[in-house]
Design an enzyme around this catalytic site. Structure first.
Site, PDB file in Angstrom:
ATOM      1  N   GLY A   1       0.827  -1.184   0.180  1.00  0.00           N
ATOM      2  CA  GLY A   1      -0.062  -0.106  -0.131  1.00  0.00           C
ATOM      3  C   GLY A   1       0.784   1.438   0.037  1.00  0.00           C
ATOM      4  CG  ASP A   2       3.697   4.038   1.672  1.00  0.00           C
ATOM      5  OD1 ASP A   2       4.513   4.716   0.743  1.00  0.00           O
ATOM      6  OD2 ASP A   2       3.112   4.374   2.463  1.00  0.00           O
ATOM      7  CG  ASP A   3       7.035   4.718  -1.458  1.00  0.00           C
ATOM      8  OD1 ASP A   3       6.251   4.977  -2.595  1.00  0.00           O
ATOM      9  OD2 ASP A   3       7.450   5.768  -0.762  1.00  0.00           O
TER      10      ASP A   3
ATOM     11  CB  SER B   1       2.842   0.204  -4.971  1.00  0.00           C
ATOM     12  OG  SER B   1       2.513   0.928  -3.946  1.00  0.00           O
TER      13      SER B   1
END
Length: 472
Positions: A260-262, A293
């Site tokens: 859900g992020d980098d 992502s």
């Protein structure tokens, strides 16, 4: 081409795992045969003379019984072999619930059997409260303290966390919920964090549902992160896959990340804290990675980059349904630098952006930052890239009076989505050039003809590390 490579690599891995035999292993502590574990082998920077099983210290793999004390006792016992050939703690098949534990021994391996699952406790009381990282100030929780990582180690030499694709499950859902409701007094725990250490290997594992970042080597050198599968819900923020932070000589290879992020976030401290700590991340290799992502970058540089980031080499990357490929995130107050960044041979499908740089990433740890501390962003190269179903090719925004310079794009082919943005290249306060790029770039990045962007030809020391085949 890259898809074919991924398929071949996967088939080869399956064949290799099928060839690994299993025989009895004896524990140097008790001489007992480790039940349910026959022989195994794996590659590591060093092998160990002594080994023990978690069950020798009262471990129970039923998924319900806490093994926090068993892990701590085992590691404390094995520490005596630190200078006698090192030691290995084997986590056998089963589900092993545990609170946070500290790898206190150098020359140490934590090995997970392929059918072993370590479950991180969801009880805040199972995580000691420790000082905040010195290069981050109060962090996102504006506190001098944070919860200890689930697995952590400090001031170690030659530490290996590996397995035959065993699993570590952070069980992060309660942490995510409390964080979103601002019910936590301290920062959420990372899944694995190794600090102030040298010769670190984290490899051949499946990592799930971290409360916060998954793999966080920080203030360390000679770090290998290899063949990890990292999975988190794409809706949960701050579940970065791998965050090399103020580290030198790092190699990340053959990893699959859903986040859900980098997927990879390269960092070096935040604002005045990172500037004063003055420890850059440099000499970083990223190869053969696959990332999903939808809300973030495949590889992010920053936003915490105040100690500096330099000499990053990324190649042979596959991105699917991701926000951007290589993203630079900084702002006035960060100081530091991002320079000598080289990316090539990316294959991407379904992207919000392909290229993104911003000088307006304005989150700060507190109000003590200096707005006149401007970052230096220069010598950024992107070459040999193909992308399909793209909404916007590039959003490149430097800082007024502090342009991002020497930006290069070459041999880039972008196929747009059915509903693309009208403006494909948004450019402000950037200086550079392009070569054989479609769609054509903005006027600030003129076409210089067939002039490829550079990629280093020298070899970094981290590529010279020789692995041993360890058998037990």
């Amino acid at each position: 081409m890259f898809w074919c490579f991924q398929i071949i690599r996967t088939v080869a891995l399956i064949v290799l795992l099928g060839l690994v035999g299993f025989r009895e292993v004896k524990c140097s502590r008790t001489g007992k045969v480790l039940e349910s574990v026959s022989s195994f082998s794996y590659e590591a920077i060093n092998c160990r003379k002594h080994s023990a099983s978690l069950t020798d210290f009262g471990g129970v793999g039923d998924g319900k019984t806490s093994n926090t004390i068993a892990f701590r006792k085992a590691i404390e016992y094995l520490k005596q072999f630190e200078s006698d050939g090192g030691s290995q703690l084997i986590v056998p098949p089963g589900k092993w619930l545990s609170g946070s534990f500290n790898l206190t021994s150098s020359n140490f391996t934590l090995f997970l059997h392929k059918d072993a699952i370590i479950l991180a406790s969801q009880d805040e009381g199972d995580y000691p409260v420790i000082p905040q990282l010195p290069s981050y100030g109060g962090g996102r929780n504006l506190s001098d303290s944070r919860y200890a990582p689930f697995i952590f180690g400090t001031n170690l030499t030659d530490v290996v966390i590996t397995g035959n694709n065993g699993t570590i499950d952070g069980q992060g859902a309660p942490w995510w919920d409390k964080f979103s409701k601002k019910e936590l007094n301290y920062g959420r725990p990372f899944l694995i964090e190794i600090m102030y250490s040298d010769q670190v290997q984290i490899s051949n594992l499946t990592l799930l549902n971290s409360p916060n970042w998954f793999v966080h080597p920080v203030y360390s050198s000679n770090v290998l992160v290899l063949s990890l599968t990292i999975l988190a819900p794409v809706t949960v923020s701050n579940t970065d896959g791998i965050d090399p932070d103020s580290c030198t000589n790092v190699r990340i290879e053959d990893c699959y990340v859903v986040s859900g992020d980098d997927c990879i976030a390269v960092k070096s401290g935040w604002d005045e804290y990172g500037i004063n700590f003055r420890m850059p991340t440099r000499h970083l290799i990223i190869r053969r990675m696959t990332c999903i992502s939808p809300k973030s970058a495949v590889i992010a540089l920053g936003s915490e980059m105040s100690g500096g980031i330099e000499d990053v080499r990324a190649e042979d990357i596959v991105a699917i349904n991701s926000e951007s490929a290589v993203s630079i995130k900084t702002a006035p107050g960060r100081g530091g630098y991002v320079k000598d960044i080289f990316a090539r041979r990316f294959e991407m499908n379904t992207m919000k952006y392909v290229f993104r740089m911003t000088g307006a990433y304005r989150s700060h740890p507190d109000q003590g930052f200096d707005p006149k501390a401007l970052p230096v962003v220069t010598r950024i190269s992107n070459s040999d890239m193909v992308a399909k179903n793209v909404t916007m090719t590039a959003d490149l925004a430097g800082i007024d009076g502090d342009s991002f310079t020497d930006i290069c794009f070459s041999n880039v082919t972008i196929e747009l989505s059915p509903k693309p943005k009208e403006v494909q290249w948004n450019c402000t306060d950037v200086v550079g050039l392009t070569s054989v790029v479609s769609p054509p770039a903005c006027s600030l990045l003129p076409d210089e003809g067939k002039n490829p962007c550079p990629f280093p030809s020298d070899k970094l020391p981290i590529d010279d590390i020789q692995f041993q085949t360890c058998s037990y």
